[in-house]
Every structure is written in C-alpha cells, then in structure tokens.
Write a protein that holds these residues in place. Structure first.
Motif, mmCIF file in Angstrom:
data_model
loop_
_atom_site.group_PDB
_atom_site.id
_atom_site.type_symbol
_atom_site.label_atom_id
_atom_site.label_comp_id
_atom_site.label_asym_id
_atom_site.label_seq_id
_atom_site.Cartn_x
_atom_site.Cartn_y
_atom_site.Cartn_z
ATOM 1 N N UNK A 24 0.757 -1.186 -0.106
ATOM 2 C CA UNK A 24 0.074 -0.048 -0.097
ATOM 3 C C UNK A 24 1.060 1.329 0.027
ATOM 4 N N UNK A 25 0.782 2.319 -0.903
ATOM 5 C CA UNK A 25 1.415 3.558 -1.074
ATOM 6 C C UNK A 25 2.565 3.347 -1.935
ATOM 7 N N UNK A 26 3.097 2.169 -2.596
ATOM 8 C CA UNK A 26 4.138 1.906 -3.332
ATOM 9 C C UNK A 26 3.432 2.440 -4.881
ATOM 10 N N UNK A 27 4.608 2.908 -5.413
ATOM 11 C CA UNK A 27 4.114 3.015 -6.797
ATOM 12 C C UNK A 27 5.288 2.505 -7.811
ATOM 13 N N UNK A 28 5.072 1.425 -8.489
ATOM 14 C CA UNK A 28 5.880 0.786 -9.400
ATOM 15 C C UNK A 28 5.491 0.559 -10.900
ATOM 16 N N UNK A 29 6.594 0.599 -11.603
ATOM 17 C CA UNK A 29 6.456 0.427 -12.981
ATOM 18 C C UNK A 29 7.078 -0.851 -13.500
ATOM 19 N N UNK A 30 6.253 -1.778 -13.977
ATOM 20 C CA UNK A 30 6.604 -3.094 -14.470
ATOM 21 C C UNK A 30 6.807 -2.959 -15.931
ATOM 22 N N UNK A 31 7.815 -3.711 -16.477
ATOM 23 C CA UNK A 31 8.010 -3.741 -17.672
ATOM 24 C C UNK A 31 8.301 -5.081 -18.279
ATOM 25 N N UNK A 32 8.319 -5.210 -19.564
ATOM 26 C CA UNK A 32 8.522 -6.489 -20.090
ATOM 27 C C UNK A 32 9.123 -6.639 -21.368
ATOM 28 N N UNK A 33 9.951 -7.692 -21.858
ATOM 29 C CA UNK A 33 10.239 -7.679 -23.456
ATOM 30 C C UNK A 33 8.867 -8.045 -24.242
ATOM 31 N N UNK A 34 9.103 -8.059 -25.359
ATOM 32 C CA UNK A 34 7.739 -7.972 -26.248
ATOM 33 C C UNK A 34 7.396 -9.378 -26.675
ATOM 34 N N UNK A 35 8.108 -10.360 -26.425
ATOM 35 C CA UNK A 35 7.739 -11.744 -26.912
ATOM 36 C C UNK A 35 6.637 -12.235 -26.008
ATOM 37 N N UNK A 36 5.849 -13.203 -26.152
ATOM 38 C CA UNK A 36 4.944 -13.889 -25.312
ATOM 39 C C UNK A 36 5.208 -14.242 -23.996
ATOM 40 N N UNK A 37 6.146 -14.998 -23.660
ATOM 41 C CA UNK A 37 6.684 -15.246 -22.310
ATOM 42 C C UNK A 37 6.832 -14.071 -21.481
ATOM 43 N N UNK A 38 7.595 -13.094 -22.189
ATOM 44 C CA UNK A 38 7.972 -11.825 -21.593
ATOM 45 C C UNK A 38 6.757 -11.116 -21.000
ATOM 46 N N UNK A 39 5.914 -10.878 -22.033
ATOM 47 C CA UNK A 39 4.620 -10.148 -21.776
ATOM 48 C C UNK A 39 3.769 -10.856 -20.513
ATOM 49 N N UNK A 40 3.699 -12.255 -20.670
ATOM 50 C CA UNK A 40 3.043 -12.934 -19.761
ATOM 51 C C UNK A 40 3.546 -12.742 -18.284
ATOM 52 N N UNK A 41 4.649 -12.885 -18.173
ATOM 53 C CA UNK A 41 5.532 -12.486 -16.819
ATOM 54 C C UNK A 41 5.167 -11.336 -16.466
ATOM 55 N N UNK A 42 5.037 -10.182 -17.451
ATOM 56 C CA UNK A 42 4.961 -8.974 -16.974
ATOM 57 C C UNK A 42 3.730 -8.571 -16.183
ATOM 58 N N UNK A 43 2.520 -9.348 -17.064
ATOM 59 C CA UNK A 43 1.126 -9.261 -16.631
ATOM 60 C C UNK A 43 0.975 -9.871 -15.481
ATOM 61 N N UNK A 44 1.683 -10.938 -15.149
ATOM 62 C CA UNK A 44 1.374 -11.648 -13.893
ATOM 63 C C UNK A 44 1.937 -11.013 -12.656
ATOM 64 N N UNK A 45 2.957 -10.163 -12.830
ATOM 65 C CA UNK A 45 3.651 -9.337 -11.590
ATOM 66 C C UNK A 45 2.608 -8.302 -11.607
#
Length: 323
Positions: free
Chosen positions: A42-63
């Motif tokens: 609570x109160x944290x502001x975080x930026x999550x990025x990922x690489x553009x291939x499927x696995x990278x995007x999935x890991x980013x979305x999960x996170x």
C-alpha cells in the motif's frame, strides 16, 4: 531465452526511448486483491516492464496483476518494443521490475563466454555483477529454464532410439538432419559449437554434411520438426507452447553445452530497499513457475489466441494468489 541483437537494434532502441518514450503493449491488467484483502505494498508506486515476446509479456502481466493486488499503484509497460528497450528503461530508472534470463545477462549484457552449466552458480555470478555495476538485484531464479534445445517428433525419437544429443551423435550420418534458424546457426554459443561439443564435425562426410542442415525461420522449425521433414531434429526453446502442442520430444543436453536461461525477476536496488516485501511477493511467483507451466501459459496465448492479461489473471486465481 530470447536474446538481444546488437547493432541496428541498439540504435533503434535509443531512438525509441529518446524520441517518443517507452510505451506499453496494452497497459492493462485485471483488478484483483490478495486473499484476505492484505495490502503489503500500500502506497508503493511501481513500473513493471517486459520484453515483447509472449513469455515476457505474460510474466509482466502476472507481476503487474499480483503487485497491484498487493496494494501497489502499478504502471504497466509490458511488451516494450525490442528486447533491449525494457532493459534500457530499467537501467535508466524509468522501469522498476523486469523478468530476465540468466544466460542473457551473462552472454548478451556482459559478453562472457565461459560456459557455466550449474543454474545456481550462473545466477550468482550474474547477480553479483549486476548489483555491483548496475544497482539491479536479480532475485533467486525460478524453476523454469527457457534455453535452447533440440527436439524430435515423438515417433521419430522412438524410431531412432534417441533421448539425448549424445544419442544423435551416434546415429548414421543420413539420420543426422537438423532444422535451425540463421541466428542460432551463427551464434558463438549456437549450432556449430554444439556439434563440436558432441564430436560431430560440420560439413564433413562422417559428421553433419552441410546438406543435412536446413536454415529457416524459427517459427517454421517447430512444424518441420513435428513432420520430420526436412529434418529429424529441430532447434526449439524449452518453454515454447508448441513443444507440448506438437508433442515434440526434447532431447537431453547430456554434455551440458547450453547455458541455463533461468527466468529471474530483476528489481532496481533502491526500489527493493524501500519495499523489501517485494522479495517475498516475487519469490511467491517465481517458485511456482516451471517449464511445463510456461509451455501451457505460452500455448494459451500463441496457439489458443487468449489475451495475456486474461491468462495471467486466470493463473493467479488458479493458484489462490488473488481474488
């Protein structure tokens, strides 16, 4: 295990970052809460990025989904164009969390050539370099390894009696036929050094004649391998959904030629110092990720056409990590 290409890609990435800025593939993920409604971020502001291939995007979305459920205000920059732009954003301080691969860190980011077969040792070496030189903390690696491998169709593997690359080396020359893409063929840790490791000389009558090797787009390798035409053995990524979908048999790299490419959550040191609970939260995700699971999740996107955000949310719910 998708590596960074040098040269023109690096210039393109700089232009993208300097010109129009880093943009998200969709910037969306499902709203969720942790079981019991706890909000350790609570109160944290975080930026999550990922690489553009499927696995990278999935890991980013999960996170992104999981950390937002934990109370953080998350900016979703998943699917950054090109493999290098997400990395550069993190180095610049424009992104806080990115899933990486230990082999990529070792070979592509630090130009190391030593083959370290032990996943834990490789992670530790990359962890120490990255923390010292870039103030990035590579958290303990997950249980999936998206590395290179060779596979055959189930019937072909059974017919030829092969379970390992050493078994392939023992086959008659006419059965040693391979499909590879151009990048893998020319990599310093790719096809030709692999043949040398297994004692199969390239372009020699008693080894692998050039005519036995078909170079094609990486995406075409999978169906070609499944059909055993024009090759018995094809280069694959071990967590690709097509491995399971096409019932391919992955051969054991019994001489440990290929580097481990263990999936690892990477966090900027100032961020994890401020929010040490990230180690626990990201560790909760990491310990659940296996080769089989990533094949399944990747396949739901690449083969079944599902949205990565939906797949990420469904998996988190199935694990009782979010509500």
């Amino acid at each position: 295990m998708r590596s960074v290409r040098a040269g023109s890609l690096a210039l393109l990435v700089v232009a993208l970052l300097a010109g129009c800025g880093l943009v998200s593939s969709s910037g969306t993920f499902h709203d969720a809460t942790l079981p019991g409604g706890e909000k350790p971020l609570d109160g944290a502001e975080l930026v999550v990025t990922s690489k553009s291939f499927t696995e990278g995007v999935l890991l980013g979305k999960i996170t992104a989904t999981y950390l937002a459920a934990a109370g953080a205000k998350v900016t979703d920059l998943t699917g950054a164009p090109g493999s290098a732009s997400s990395r550069q954003a993190q180095l610049n301080g424009d992104a806080d969390i990115l899933w990486e691969y230990t082999g990529t860190g070792w070979v592509n980011y630090h130009n190391e050539t030593e083959i370290i077969a032990d996943p834990q040792e490789l992670w530790q070496r990359v962890h120490d370099i990255e923390l010292r030189e870039n103030s990035l903390e590579w958290l303990p690696p997950s249980n999936f390894n998206d590395t290179y491998a060779f596979a055959a169709s189930g019937p072909t593997a059974e017919r030829l009696g092969v379970k390992s690359l050493s078994d392939v080396a023992a086959l008659p020359v006419g059965d040693r036929t391979f499909c590879v893409d151009d990048e893998f063929f020319s990599r310093s840790d790719g096809f030709l050094p692999m043949l040398a490791k297994y004692g199969i000389p390239y372009n020699e009558p008693n080894g692998v004649p050039a005519a036995n090797v078909t170079r094609m787009d990486a995406g075409v390798v999978y169906p070609a391998t499944a059909k055993s035409a024009p090759c018995n053995f094809g280069m694959v990524y071990t967590t690709d959904g097509r491995v399971k979908n096409l019932s391919l048999t992955v051969l054991d790299d019994d001489k440990k030629f290929f580097l481990p490419y263990s999936g690892t959550a990477v966090v900027r040191e100032p961020v994890i110092t401020e929010y040490p609970v990230l180690r626990t939260l990201l560790g909760t995700l990491s310990e659940r990720l296996t080769d089989q699971l990533m094949q399944d999740l990747n396949g739901r996107v690449d083969i079944d056409g599902e949205d990565p955000s939906d797949v990420a949310y469904d998996w988190l719910k199935s694990e009782n990590l979010v509500e």
